[in-house]
Design an enzyme around this catalytic site. Structure first.
Site, PDB file in Angstrom:
ATOM      1  N   HIS A 180      20.912  53.421  26.814  1.00  0.00           N
ATOM      2  CA  HIS A 180      20.748  53.564  28.269  1.00  0.00           C
ATOM      3  C   HIS A 180      20.147  52.260  28.782  1.00  0.00           C
ATOM      4  O   HIS A 180      19.036  51.906  28.386  1.00  0.00           O
ATOM      5  CB  HIS A 180      19.820  54.749  28.578  1.00  0.00           C
ATOM      6  CG  HIS A 180      20.369  56.070  28.114  1.00  0.00           C
ATOM      7  ND1 HIS A 180      21.124  56.889  28.921  1.00  0.00           N
ATOM      8  CD2 HIS A 180      20.301  56.706  26.916  1.00  0.00           C
ATOM      9  CE1 HIS A 180      21.487  57.979  28.250  1.00  0.00           C
ATOM     10  NE2 HIS A 180      21.004  57.891  27.023  1.00  0.00           N
ATOM     11  N   LEU A 181      20.888  51.562  29.632  1.00  0.00           N
ATOM     12  CA  LEU A 181      20.410  50.249  30.105  1.00  0.00           C
ATOM     13  C   LEU A 181      19.778  50.298  31.491  1.00  0.00           C
ATOM     14  O   LEU A 181      19.157  49.336  31.911  1.00  0.00           O
ATOM     15  CB  LEU A 181      21.527  49.211  30.052  1.00  0.00           C
ATOM     16  CG  LEU A 181      22.051  48.866  28.641  1.00  0.00           C
ATOM     17  CD1 LEU A 181      23.111  47.775  28.713  1.00  0.00           C
ATOM     18  CD2 LEU A 181      20.922  48.444  27.707  1.00  0.00           C
ATOM     19  N   ASN A 202      24.554  57.151  32.994  1.00  0.00           N
ATOM     20  CA  ASN A 202      23.569  57.812  33.880  1.00  0.00           C
ATOM     21  C   ASN A 202      22.628  56.820  34.558  1.00  0.00           C
ATOM     22  O   ASN A 202      21.414  56.947  34.520  1.00  0.00           O
ATOM     23  CB  ASN A 202      22.794  58.919  33.139  1.00  0.00           C
ATOM     24  CG  ASN A 202      21.911  58.395  32.018  1.00  0.00           C
ATOM     25  OD1 ASN A 202      22.122  57.304  31.501  1.00  0.00           O
ATOM     26  ND2 ASN A 202      20.918  59.183  31.621  1.00  0.00           N
ATOM     27  N   HIS A 227      27.140  65.140  25.127  1.00  0.00           N
ATOM     28  CA  HIS A 227      25.744  65.552  24.942  1.00  0.00           C
ATOM     29  C   HIS A 227      25.818  67.072  24.760  1.00  0.00           C
ATOM     30  O   HIS A 227      25.948  67.808  25.732  1.00  0.00           O
ATOM     31  CB  HIS A 227      24.954  65.143  26.197  1.00  0.00           C
ATOM     32  CG  HIS A 227      23.564  65.655  26.256  1.00  0.00           C
ATOM     33  ND1 HIS A 227      22.456  64.843  26.265  1.00  0.00           N
ATOM     34  CD2 HIS A 227      23.090  66.925  26.311  1.00  0.00           C
ATOM     35  CE1 HIS A 227      21.356  65.581  26.337  1.00  0.00           C
ATOM     36  NE2 HIS A 227      21.713  66.850  26.365  1.00  0.00           N
ATOM     37  N   HIS A 270      24.075  61.889  19.546  1.00  0.00           N
ATOM     38  CA  HIS A 270      22.737  62.211  19.026  1.00  0.00           C
ATOM     39  C   HIS A 270      22.605  63.609  18.382  1.00  0.00           C
ATOM     40  O   HIS A 270      21.827  64.446  18.830  1.00  0.00           O
ATOM     41  CB  HIS A 270      21.667  62.025  20.097  1.00  0.00           C
ATOM     42  CG  HIS A 270      21.992  62.542  21.468  1.00  0.00           C
ATOM     43  ND1 HIS A 270      22.396  63.823  21.720  1.00  0.00           N
ATOM     44  CD2 HIS A 270      21.968  61.919  22.673  1.00  0.00           C
ATOM     45  CE1 HIS A 270      22.588  63.968  23.021  1.00  0.00           C
ATOM     46  NE2 HIS A 270      22.345  62.824  23.613  1.00  0.00           N
ATOM     47  N   ASP A 319      20.362  56.048  20.896  1.00  0.00           N
ATOM     48  CA  ASP A 319      19.994  56.752  22.132  1.00  0.00           C
ATOM     49  C   ASP A 319      18.797  56.051  22.789  1.00  0.00           C
ATOM     50  O   ASP A 319      17.892  56.706  23.324  1.00  0.00           O
ATOM     51  CB  ASP A 319      19.697  58.235  21.880  1.00  0.00           C
ATOM     52  CG  ASP A 319      19.661  59.047  23.180  1.00  0.00           C
ATOM     53  OD1 ASP A 319      20.071  58.517  24.234  1.00  0.00           O
ATOM     54  OD2 ASP A 319      19.215  60.204  23.149  1.00  0.00           O
TER      55      ASP A 319
HETATM   56  O1  DOR Z   1      16.190  61.693  25.446  1.00  0.00           O
HETATM   57  C1  DOR Z   1      17.107  61.483  26.206  1.00  0.00           C
HETATM   58  N1  DOR Z   1      17.025  60.520  27.148  1.00  0.00           N
HETATM   59  N2  DOR Z   1      18.193  62.235  26.116  1.00  0.00           N
HETATM   60  C2  DOR Z   1      19.187  62.151  26.996  1.00  0.00           C
HETATM   61  O2  DOR Z   1      20.147  62.846  26.857  1.00  0.00           O
HETATM   62  C3  DOR Z   1      19.086  61.239  28.153  1.00  0.00           C
HETATM   63  C4  DOR Z   1      18.176  60.130  27.879  1.00  0.00           C
HETATM   64  C5  DOR Z   1      17.784  59.365  29.114  1.00  0.00           C
HETATM   65  O3  DOR Z   1      18.660  58.968  29.889  1.00  0.00           O
HETATM   66  O4  DOR Z   1      16.596  59.101  29.279  1.00  0.00           O
HETATM   67 ZN    ZN Z   2      22.182  62.573  25.537  1.00  0.00          ZN
END
Ligand code: DOR
Ligand code: ZN
Length: 435
Positions: free
Chosen positions: A63-64, A95, A180, A233, A309
């Site tokens: 996630h960037l 997201n 997910h 994950h 993740d």
């Molecule tokens: O732990 C998580 N963080 N699980 C996710 O599915 C989303 C992610 C996030 O975007 O922070």
């Molecule tokens: Zn996830």
């Protein structure tokens, strides 16, 4: 420019190579691999004994946070964390704010990645508009803009019908659907794995079955549509059982496991620091039997990839009651030491299998280049130092966020250098390599 890596152990499982070889890089490509290659005007880099030259590692789940939450991470800071962690490429989840559900966002992320000039960044598009689960995103447009897969990660795809349609469309464009896996009705408002420790701490639980239901649904729909389905994950033993059965039946299912799920258990909710929000992620840390199942799947080949993740969150956001803290931990800069220490040195797998998990299989699943040192391939190379003693220090991470549960851990194994498109983008001064 030509560079000749001389005399190191080269592990390139895609080509069946594990031995002492030279690797010649010409510009941004691998030019040759073999014993005693002629120097022929190349800059020679002697590989010190003990270091291992591998095809570049690819983290297929990060996630960037850019656009929209640049205080947690930017494409540039995430790419810097990636190369410091040994990753030459990452695939980033949609997201962001706004969600990566159209070509504008994809193009923006790619422009930021090009500007940073560190790791390759492969955007993953949303399954549904705004990842809200009502309307399918324009998958053809996302593909054309450069997305390599689709997902509503953070949440499961809202309905089985939408997931079916997503698979049908993604399948036409040769992209996997990454899911997910979670049944929302069974998850309820759970914040931790349902079990002894959550009960003792008064935390609402979510059982492994909640994930496995999502895995089973996806596998059934993959069978129905014939499209590729990838489990993000994976954490629960019942999920692994479903994946194994799906694979045996010839269904196109693959899965990834994150380092925290093969190293930690829900016991960490209680100690050393009770209610430590750096132990909160989704899916949650599960019980020992689940952790052991993940290790077994990694060892026997049922698990396809290790993905972090990487989920950066700001200190202020995490420094709240466990219930209220966001899910997620950073992972890019700890994955390789954790994998070398807990998988290779623990005797569970050998280095070629680790390279499959971190490079060959992620490239194959996403359909991106990389995963081998074949002549003509992009010169994306990770040089690992399996015997280097590494101490994880949260305060020294390149990521903008520090939310790691591994602060202070001493591990055996690290990254010596990361080379992307022939350019050294990270050198670890502790590893004795002079590039
Ligand atoms: O732990 C998580 N963080 N699980 C996710 O599915 C989303 C992610 C996030 O975007 O922070
Ligand atoms: Zn996830």
């Amino acid at each position: 420019m030509k560079r000749l890596f001389k005399g190191g152990r080269v592990v390139d499982p895609a080509n069946g190579i594990d031995g002492v070889h030279d690797v010649l890089i010409d510009g941004d490509r691998i030019a040759a691999i073999g014993r005693d290659l002629p120097v022929d005007g190349a800059a020679v880099v002697e590989i010190p004994h003990g270091l291992v030259v591998c095809p570049g590692f690819i983290d297929m789940h990060v996630h960037l946070r850019e656009p929209g939450q640049e205080h947690k991470e930017t494409v540039a800071s995430g790419a810097a964390a990636a190369v410091a962690g040994g990753f030459t490429a990452v695939a980033c989840m949609p997201n962001t704010i706004p969600v990566n559900d159209d070509a504008n966002v994809t193009t923006y992320i790619l422009a930021k990645a090009a500007e940073a000039g560190l790791a390759r960044v492969y955007p993953i598009g949303a399954v549904s508009r705004g990842s809200k689960g009502a309307l399918l995103a324009d998958i053809a447009e996302l593909k054309q803009a450069g997305c390599v897969a689709i997902t509503d990660d953070g949440h499961p795809v809202a309905t089985a019908l939408l997931l079916r349609r997503a698979m049908e469309y993604a399948g036409m464009f040769g992209m996997p659907v990454i899911e997910h896996c979670e049944d929302p009705s069974l998850r309820g408002d759970g914040v931790a794995h349902e079990g002894y420790h959550a009960a003792m701490l008064g935390l609402r639980g979510m059982p492994g079955a909640c994930e496995a239901l999502g895995v089973e649904r996806g596998i059934l729909l993959s069978e129905l549509t014939g499209s590729a389905f990838h489990v993000a994950h994976m954490s629960a033993r019942a999920s692994l059982r479903a994946v194994r059965k799906g694979k045996e039946a010839g269904i196109r299912v693959t899965c990834e496991v994150a380092p925290h799920h093969f190293t930690l258990t829900d016991e960490s909710l209680a100690s050393p620091i009770p209610y430590d929000t750096n132990m909160k992620m989704n899916p949650p840390l599960r019980e020992a039997a689940d952790r052991d199942a993940m290790l077994a799947g990694i060892a026997d080949g049922s698990v396809d990839a290790i993905a972090t993740d990487h989920a950066p969150h700001h200190y202020d956001e995490k420094k709240v009651e466990f219930d209220r803290a966001p899910f997620g931990i950073v992972g890019l800069e700890t994955a390789v030491p954790l994998s070398l220490d807990r998988l290779v040195h623990a005797g569970l797998i050998r280095l070629p299998r680790l390279v499959e998990l971190l490079s060959v299989n992620p490239a194959r699943i996403l359909g991106v280049r990389g995963g081998s040192l074949s002549p003509g391939a992009p010169a994306d190379v990770t040089i690992v130092a399996p015997d280097l003693h590494v101490r994880i220090e949260a305060s020294r991470l390149r990521s903008r966020s520090r939310n790691t549960p591994f602060d202070g851990w001493q591990l055996q194994g690290g990254v010596a250098a990361t080379i992307v498109g022939g350019r050294p983008v990270f050198i670890n001064s502790d590893a004795g390599l002079a590039v």
